[in-house]
Scaffold this active site. Structure first.
Site, PDB file in Angstrom:
ATOM      1  N   LEU A 167       0.857  -1.194   0.000  1.00 23.18           N
ATOM      2  CA  LEU A 167       0.000   0.000   0.000  1.00 23.18           C
ATOM      3  C   LEU A 167       0.885   1.233   0.000  1.00 23.18           C
ATOM      4  O   LEU A 167       1.683   1.440   0.894  1.00 23.18           O
ATOM      5  CB  LEU A 167      -0.908   0.008   1.229  1.00 23.18           C
ATOM      6  CG  LEU A 167      -1.923   1.151   1.295  1.00 23.18           C
ATOM      7  CD1 LEU A 167      -2.852   1.133   0.100  1.00 23.18           C
ATOM      8  CD2 LEU A 167      -2.704   1.087   2.590  1.00 23.18           C
ATOM      9  N   SER A 168       0.700   2.029  -1.035  1.00 25.06           N
ATOM     10  CA  SER A 168       1.701   3.038  -1.308  1.00 25.06           C
ATOM     11  C   SER A 168       1.717   4.111  -0.229  1.00 25.06           C
ATOM     12  O   SER A 168       0.710   4.452   0.369  1.00 25.06           O
ATOM     13  CB  SER A 168       1.460   3.574  -2.712  1.00 25.06           C
ATOM     14  OG  SER A 168       0.991   4.843  -2.651  1.00 25.06           O
ATOM     15  N   LYS A 169       2.903   4.585   0.050  1.00 24.41           N
ATOM     16  CA  LYS A 169       3.104   5.503   1.146  1.00 24.41           C
ATOM     17  C   LYS A 169       3.136   6.931   0.622  1.00 24.41           C
ATOM     18  O   LYS A 169       2.540   7.828   1.171  1.00 24.41           O
ATOM     19  CB  LYS A 169       4.436   5.191   1.818  1.00 24.41           C
ATOM     20  CG  LYS A 169       4.533   5.718   3.222  1.00 24.41           C
ATOM     21  CD  LYS A 169       5.701   5.133   3.961  1.00 24.41           C
ATOM     22  CE  LYS A 169       5.555   5.448   5.455  1.00 24.41           C
ATOM     23  NZ  LYS A 169       6.290   4.566   6.298  1.00 24.41           N
ATOM     24  N   ARG A 170       3.830   7.100  -0.462  1.00 25.19           N
ATOM     25  CA  ARG A 170       4.019   8.467  -0.950  1.00 25.19           C
ATOM     26  C   ARG A 170       2.811   8.938  -1.741  1.00 25.19           C
ATOM     27  O   ARG A 170       2.391  10.062  -1.605  1.00 25.19           O
ATOM     28  CB  ARG A 170       5.291   8.548  -1.781  1.00 25.19           C
ATOM     29  CG  ARG A 170       6.464   8.542  -0.844  1.00 25.19           C
ATOM     30  CD  ARG A 170       7.792   8.606  -1.483  1.00 25.19           C
ATOM     31  NE  ARG A 170       8.777   8.331  -0.445  1.00 25.19           N
ATOM     32  CZ  ARG A 170       9.132   7.127  -0.076  1.00 25.19           C
ATOM     33  NH1 ARG A 170       8.617   6.071  -0.670  1.00 25.19           N
ATOM     34  NH2 ARG A 170       9.990   6.952   0.892  1.00 25.19           N
ATOM     35  N   ARG A 171       2.273   8.028  -2.582  1.00 27.80           N
ATOM     36  CA  ARG A 171       1.098   8.403  -3.332  1.00 27.80           C
ATOM     37  C   ARG A 171      -0.066   8.412  -2.352  1.00 27.80           C
ATOM     38  O   ARG A 171      -0.493   7.383  -1.872  1.00 27.80           O
ATOM     39  CB  ARG A 171       0.841   7.365  -4.418  1.00 27.80           C
ATOM     40  CG  ARG A 171       0.223   7.927  -5.647  1.00 27.80           C
ATOM     41  CD  ARG A 171       0.405   7.011  -6.842  1.00 27.80           C
ATOM     42  NE  ARG A 171       0.708   5.641  -6.463  1.00 27.80           N
ATOM     43  CZ  ARG A 171       0.065   4.581  -6.946  1.00 27.80           C
ATOM     44  NH1 ARG A 171      -0.916   4.752  -7.787  1.00 27.80           N
ATOM     45  NH2 ARG A 171       0.407   3.373  -6.597  1.00 27.80           N
TER      46      ARG A 171
END
Ligand code: GLU
Length: 497
Positions: free
Chosen positions: A251-255
């Site tokens: 699960l993307s952190k930056r997006r």
């Protein structure tokens, strides 16, 4: 409960790299549930040894996220405790001292390889070739004394198998020949995660390390470091992680936002859940349901209920796609479940943000009518804001709102005019009494309830969607309701003329 439970100490050890992400909370939550299940402590430790990645204000955001979610922390930088400081950059002397101790004991060595040399090894597709592993101790000490730049590396066994026990995965085994002599202390004197977390977990008497599965490959290294120190090892649980909703990738952190299957943006930062109108109870319940099962086919439960049943052994080791579609449903369940007065106080900020001056006693009367209708706290303003606008300013809505499907202006005016004396005659203006009178009228005149109730709803609320019509009228009171219906009749007359 057995006495050794008293010693359970679990921790969450985030790097302060920005707003708190839901994936981190998911890992923390399982450690927290475990600690609470065993009457133990839950500790927050900030791992800020990678100064380049540290973001100012992150610790406050982490602490706020936990407070909002209702996950209490026993020791940490914000509350103190007996084993502080709880911020790694304030413990640097500890790591340096223990790294040097490992060198003295022959478990670690100084490595003077230059950046160019390391780049060459990388280019050749090999890992670090251990060129300083057997460097004579006196020359190593001498070069260090002369101030020559170096790191400290751990001496891993070169052959054999390392076995460890994981509370979720059972026994795990690693081939030592695949492992590197990892860096423990960098040339700037800062430790790596490998050294720092072990020194701290020992010093802070951590009994259970619950951390994300991405640390599993370094588990054998950590086991050897624990052995080298001769410290009693904690127990380990490598937790599954959340994947993107499509099941691909962590699960993307930056997006912070991306489209799920339905094309709507998905919250991943704790403050996004808060501003989207989710209840913290629903968010925690949602996360607890991922990879752990309450049992009895129950999906809605309190933290206290989950704590009573929680066991790390029952966590599913597989990573899970982020089941965001469940969250709206759980949120509506929790909106129904909390006390109406509690709901009222949580709705107040959303109404105020929409510009309404909120009368609290009115809000407490409105809240029960919203419990089965709201999916999100944020929906309150469009649904029920009209209660909080100045009643003297109320104007009849336009004809297209007043006129229901398959109805026309004359028919609608007729319904409203017929309802007026029926409602005026009621001594008891409760929703039940109104319903009885209006449903009897609809039945006797061959009209659909939907058309009659809908016309009244639009007349008194000015909206197509509102809390239940008779509840709305009961809250507005008889005089105000009749006044609004008359305004609608007049508006329709103008439309017809
Ligand atoms: N600072 C590490 C991380 O954020 C902590 C891992 C652990 O819990 O030991 O991934």
């Amino acid at each position: 409960m057995p006495a050794r439970d008293q010693a359970v100490r679990a921790r969450y050890a985030p790097s302060p790299t920005g707003p708190q992400h839901i994936g981190g909370i998911r890992s923390a939550l399982f450690g927290w549930l475990f600690a609470r299940r065993h009457g133990g402590q839950f500790i927050l430790r900030i791992e800020d040894t990678d100064q380049k990645r540290s973001v100012r204000g992150s610790v406050e955001q982490i602490v706020e996220a936990f407070a909002w979610l209702g996950l209490d922390i026993d020791e940490g930088p914000h509350v103190g405790g007996d084993y502080g400081p709880y911020v790694q950059s304030q413990r640097l002397d500890q790591y340096q001292r223990w790294a040097n101790w490992l060198v003295e004991q022959g478990h670690a060595y100084r490595c003077f390889a230059t950046p160019d040399e390391l780049a060459e090894m990388r280019k050749a597709g090999r890992g670090y070739d251990r060129r300083y592993r057997d460097f004579p101790a006196d020359r190593s000490a001498e070069q260090a004394a002369q101030g020559m730049a170096h790191v400290i590396r751990f001496k891993m066994p070169l052959a054999g198998t390392t076995r460890g026990k994981d509370l979720i995965r059972g026994e795990v085994a690693f081939d030592n020949a695949q492992l590197q002599d990892a860096v423990l202390l960098k040339s700037d004197g800062f430790p790596t995660y490998h050294l720092a977390h072990i020194v701290d977990d020992h010093a802070m008497r951590i009994s259970h390390i619950t951390r994300a599965v991405e640390w599993l490959p370094s588990f054998p290294l950590h086991l050897h470091i624990w052995e080298a120190f001769g410290w009693e090892k904690p127990q380990f649980a490598h937790l599954p992680v959340l994947l993107n909703p499509n099941g691909k990738g962590k699960l993307s952190k930056r997006r912070q936002q991306f489209a799920d299957a339905g094309g709507k943006s998905v919250p991943v930062l704790v403050h996004e859940f808060q501003s989207a109108g989710y209840l913290p109870e629903a968010v925690v319940n949602f996360l607890t349901n991922i990879g752990w099962n309450f049992g009895d086919d129950r999906e809605v439960f309190t933290n206290a209920e989950a704590i009573a049943r929680f066991a790390l052994q029952d966590v599913n080791p597989a990573n899970s796609a982020y089941p965001i579609a469940k969250l709206d449903w759980l949120n509506s369940q929790w909106i129904q479940r909390i006390h109406a007065n509690e709901l009222a106080s949580r709705l107040k900020p959303a109404l105020e943000a929409a510009g309404y001056a909120v009368d609290e006693s009115l809000l407490r009367r409105v809240a029960p009518t919203l419990q089965v209708r709201l999916k999100s706290l944020r929906d309150v303003a469009p649904m029920a804001g009209f209660f909080f606008a100045d009643w003297n300013d109320f104007a009849a809505p336009p004809a297209e709102i007043l006129i229901q499907r398959k109805m026309d202006a004359a028919g609608t005016r007729h319904i409203l005019q017929s309802a007026l004396p029926l409602l005026a005659a009621l001594d008891d203006f409760s929703p039940e009494a109104q319903h009885a009178a209006i449903a009897a009228y609809a039945a006797s005149s061959g009209l659909k309830n939907g058309a009659v109730f809908g016309s009244l709803r639009a007349a008194v609320s000015g909206q197509r969607v509102s809390p239940p019509t008779f509840d709305v009228m009961a809250i507005l009171g008889k005089a105000e309701s009749l006044r609004r219906i008359k305004l609608a009749v007049a508006a329709l007359e103008t439309a017809i003329a």
